[in-house]
Design a protein around this motif. Structure first.
Motif, short mmCIF file in Angstrom:
data_model
loop_
_atom_site.label_atom_id
_atom_site.label_comp_id
_atom_site.label_asym_id
_atom_site.label_seq_id
_atom_site.Cartn_x
_atom_site.Cartn_y
_atom_site.Cartn_z
N ALA A 112 0.79 -1.22 0.01
CA ALA A 112 0.05 -0.05 0.06
C ALA A 112 1.13 1.28 0.03
O ALA A 112 0.51 2.33 -0.46
N ALA A 113 2.08 1.14 0.87
CA ALA A 113 2.87 2.33 0.64
C ALA A 113 3.34 2.90 -0.61
O ALA A 113 3.61 3.87 -0.97
N HIS A 118 1.93 2.18 -3.39
CA HIS A 118 0.52 2.67 -4.20
C HIS A 118 0.63 4.13 -3.58
O HIS A 118 0.40 5.12 -4.58
N ILE A 119 0.39 4.48 -2.38
CA ILE A 119 0.20 5.79 -1.88
C ILE A 119 1.42 6.85 -2.33
O ILE A 119 1.07 8.00 -2.71
N MET A 120 2.58 6.10 -2.42
CA MET A 120 3.80 7.25 -2.66
C MET A 120 3.75 7.47 -4.26
O MET A 120 4.27 8.66 -4.65
N LYS A 121 3.17 6.62 -5.06
CA LYS A 121 2.91 6.96 -6.78
C LYS A 121 1.98 8.26 -6.68
O LYS A 121 2.21 8.85 -7.72
N ARG A 122 1.36 8.75 -5.46
CA ARG A 122 0.32 9.69 -5.75
C ARG A 122 0.91 11.01 -4.88
O ARG A 122 0.34 11.91 -4.47
N ARG A 123 2.17 10.93 -4.62
CA ARG A 123 3.10 11.92 -3.76
C ARG A 123 3.11 13.28 -4.19
O ARG A 123 3.40 13.31 -5.44
N HIS A 124 2.85 14.24 -3.44
CA HIS A 124 2.88 15.49 -3.98
C HIS A 124 3.64 16.19 -2.72
O HIS A 124 3.02 16.16 -1.74
N ALA A 133 0.88 10.18 2.03
CA ALA A 133 2.34 10.32 1.63
C ALA A 133 3.14 11.40 2.12
O ALA A 133 4.22 11.41 2.53
N MET A 134 2.39 12.56 2.41
CA MET A 134 3.04 13.41 3.33
C MET A 134 3.34 13.35 4.75
O MET A 134 4.20 13.42 5.21
N ILE A 135 2.22 12.80 5.25
CA ILE A 135 2.24 12.22 6.61
C ILE A 135 3.25 11.34 6.72
O ILE A 135 3.82 11.21 7.96
N MET A 136 3.49 10.37 6.10
CA MET A 136 4.52 9.34 5.98
C MET A 136 6.01 9.91 6.10
O MET A 136 6.66 9.57 6.69
N GLU A 137 6.16 10.97 5.13
CA GLU A 137 7.41 11.60 5.14
C GLU A 137 7.72 12.37 6.36
O GLU A 137 8.80 12.54 6.87
#
Length: 336
Positions: free
Chosen positions: A209-210, A212-218, A244-248
């Motif tokens: 899932a990570a 997939h989410i990072m492919k939508r990263r902005h 994606a931003m919260i993970m960063e």
């Protein structure tokens, strides 16, 4: 402020453990103080054990349990993509509503309230609808049923589908066996079995899932550097709930996104420590024993329970109000 003391016996919130209340009174820290980031890392490690997972991406979303639900769905489901939801109670309906608001194409597996879906029904629905994401409630307090999830992750992976589970009402009271289930994203809350206050939503995310989410990263323009690439996928349609931003933010990069809710971090950390000191199996057994005693006592009074015994949540029991009894008067008397 001086609220009256109540023994809270509803589906949530519950009385907060004294240690959690004490932890919340601790002083503030800067969000990138070494002590603060150490507490963040400790909280991630604690919730891996709570979620029974090895997932690297296990952290907190600031907000009530619904914040975690919305963050998961808006970050997983791309606009126009298909979301398949088990609808067997009020909170399955909530997943569908959130999906509609983020632009998903909703498909449902409709189950009578008080029952659960079988693996065969789930796989048939996935085969028919071919969703991008499959979503289910683990324990729905509106029906008191716990949806069995063993085998669901394998079905989703076999069909190339991402899976999401809302475990708000069961985390800390029943086994939320993330890795054994093989599901991709699970969210919870503090205000039920974790013995904490509402305001923080633990989440765990699989590597699949990570990606997939990072492919939508902005990355926001004000903090974007040359070393941070945009993802090729559709923009996540929320800034605050952009996983994606919260993970960063929770990663070693500490890329600024929000200011962590410090007191809620303290609360979540201490609630997990209390749970793990008791031990997972001991805690689950305590809830099973309490739930069985409640059911037996209610039946001994001649009252009828809602739903199927085989799938009843151990921590919430639904009882029919007998004809001729004014439920509001009973509740008012209990408050007295």
């Amino acid at each position: 402020i001086d609220p009256p003391h109540r023994l809270l016996m509803g589906p949530g919130p519950v009385n907060v453990h004294p240690r959690v209340l004490r932890a919340m009174s601790a002083d503030m820290l800067g969000q990138f103080d070494p002590e603060m980031t150490r507490y963040m890392n400790e909280t991630m490690a604690l919730y891996r054990r709570v979620f029974m997972t090895e997932n690297r991406w296990t952290f907190l979303v600031d907000g009530t349990a619904r914040a975690g639900i919305e963050a998961a769905l808006v970050s997983l489901v791309e606009p126009g993509a298909r979301l398949l939801v088990i609808q067997a109670g009020r909170f399955g309906l909530l997943l569908s509503e959130i999906g509609q608001r983020i632009g998903a194409e909703i498909r449902t597996l409709d189950i009578p309230w008080g029952e659960v879906a079988s693996l065969e029904q789930i796989e048939a629905a996935i085969t028919t609808h071919r969703p991008q994401v499959f979503a289910a409630i683990h324990g729905d307090t509106s029906t008191t049923m716990a949806q069995p999830l063993a085998g669901v992750g394998a079905i989703c992976q076999r069909h190339g589908v991402l899976s999401y589970v809302d475990a708000t009402a069961t985390l800390g009271g029943m086994a939320v066996a993330t890795d054994a289930w093989g599901v991709d994203v699970v969210t919870g809350g503090l205000q039920k079995c974790m013995g904490g206050p509402p305001g923080s939503a633990p989440i765990t995310i699989s590597d699949r899932a990570a990606v997939h989410i990072m492919k939508r990263r902005h990355v926001e323009a004000g903090i974007r550097g040359e070393d941070l690439d945009e993802g090729p996928g559709a923009l996540i349609r929320s800034n605050y709930f952009d996983l994606a931003m919260i993970m960063e933010y929770w990663s070693e990069k500490r890329l600024n996104h929000h200011t962590e809710a410090t007191s809620m971090l303290y609360a979540a950390r201490e609630a997990a420590r209390v749970m793990l000191e008791e031990g997972l199996e001991a805690r689950f057994a305590r809830h099973r024993a309490a739930g069985a005693a409640m059911s037996a006592g209610l039946r001994a009074m001649g009252l009828s329970l809602y739903g199927q015994d085989a799938y009843r949540m151990t921590n919430v029991t639904g009882v029919y109000i007998p004809d001729g009894v004014d439920g509001e008067r009973v509740r008012a008397r209990m408050r007295g």
